[in-house]
Design an enzyme around this catalytic site. Structure first.
Site, mmCIF file in Angstrom:
data_model
loop_
_atom_site.group_PDB
_atom_site.id
_atom_site.type_symbol
_atom_site.label_atom_id
_atom_site.label_comp_id
_atom_site.label_asym_id
_atom_site.label_seq_id
_atom_site.Cartn_x
_atom_site.Cartn_y
_atom_site.Cartn_z
ATOM 1 N N TYR A 1 2.163 -6.231 -10.086
ATOM 2 C CA TYR A 1 0.831 -5.831 -9.621
ATOM 3 C C TYR A 1 0.079 -5.056 -10.714
ATOM 4 C CZ TYR A 1 -2.794 -3.880 -6.584
ATOM 5 O OH TYR A 1 -3.996 -3.517 -6.020
ATOM 6 N N LYS B 1 -3.412 -6.444 -12.455
ATOM 7 C CA LYS B 1 -4.687 -5.725 -12.358
ATOM 8 C C LYS B 1 -5.172 -5.289 -13.744
ATOM 9 C CE LYS B 1 -5.550 -6.191 -8.059
ATOM 10 N NZ LYS B 1 -6.758 -6.886 -7.600
ATOM 11 N N ASN C 1 -11.754 -10.433 -5.118
ATOM 12 C CA ASN C 1 -11.108 -9.376 -4.359
ATOM 13 C C ASN C 1 -9.745 -9.782 -3.797
ATOM 14 O OD1 ASN C 1 -10.971 -6.784 -3.156
ATOM 15 N ND2 ASN C 1 -11.663 -7.639 -1.215
#
Length: 173
Positions: free
Chosen positions: A101, A105, A35
């Site tokens: 980002y 991801k 996470n």
């Protein structure tokens, strides 16, 4: 224990200690939740500091992949092993200013799909995008300049619409 997962050398050194295996030893079920993540650097490529890019990829991609590999090895005798990568809608939809980002991801999503194709007995893996949550990362997004993130106002409006609670503020972003 505290460990800077953005430090490319810290995690491999810690994994060599064997503490992960000692922690899992004797477990009937083992779950790894990846996470940790960062939205930085934001902005078009010319505004991205290369060192920030390296730290972001170490935290958002390298650390989860290293932890997944080490977890699978350390938990080899555990019959119920699960890995959850916390992803983002940004893995599936590009956003201006978020190229690092979004790419990081997307890497987690693809890693989960590829590992699932390995069909390892007793191992389940998925990458889940929980929607927009009012976290410190969202506060960073709302505080950034329009030059670095042109859609900033959209995220500020979601937060205003939901109030100041730290609960889910929207889905699908």
């Amino acid at each position: 224990m505290a460990l800077d997962l953005a430090d490319a050398n810290a995690l491999p050194r810690w994994l060599e200690t064997g503490r992960l295996g000692a922690w899992i030893d004797g477990a009937e079920q083992a779950l790894l939740v990846n996470n940790a993540g960062t939205i930085s650097p934001m902005g078009p490529p010319a505004l991205q500091d290369p060192n920030e890019v390296a730290r972001a990829l170490a935290l958002n991609v390298a650390a989860p992949l290293m932890l997944a590999a080490a977890f699978c090895a350390a938990a080899a005798s555990v019959t119920d092993r699960r890995i959850l990568h916390v992803s983002s809608g940004a893995a599936r939809k590009p956003y201006p200013g978020w190229s690092v980002y979004c790419a990081s991801k997307a890497a987690l999503d693809h890693h989960a799909r590829a590992v699932a194709e390995d069909k390892v007995a007793g191992l389940r893996i998925c990458s889940l995008a929980p929607g927009v949550l009012d976290t410190e990362m969202q506060a960073t997004i709302r505080a950034t300049s329009l030059e670095r993130f042109p859609l900033r106002e959209r995220f500020a409006e979601m937060q205003r619409a939901a109030g100041s609670s730290r609960s889910t503020i929207a889905h699908g972003a």
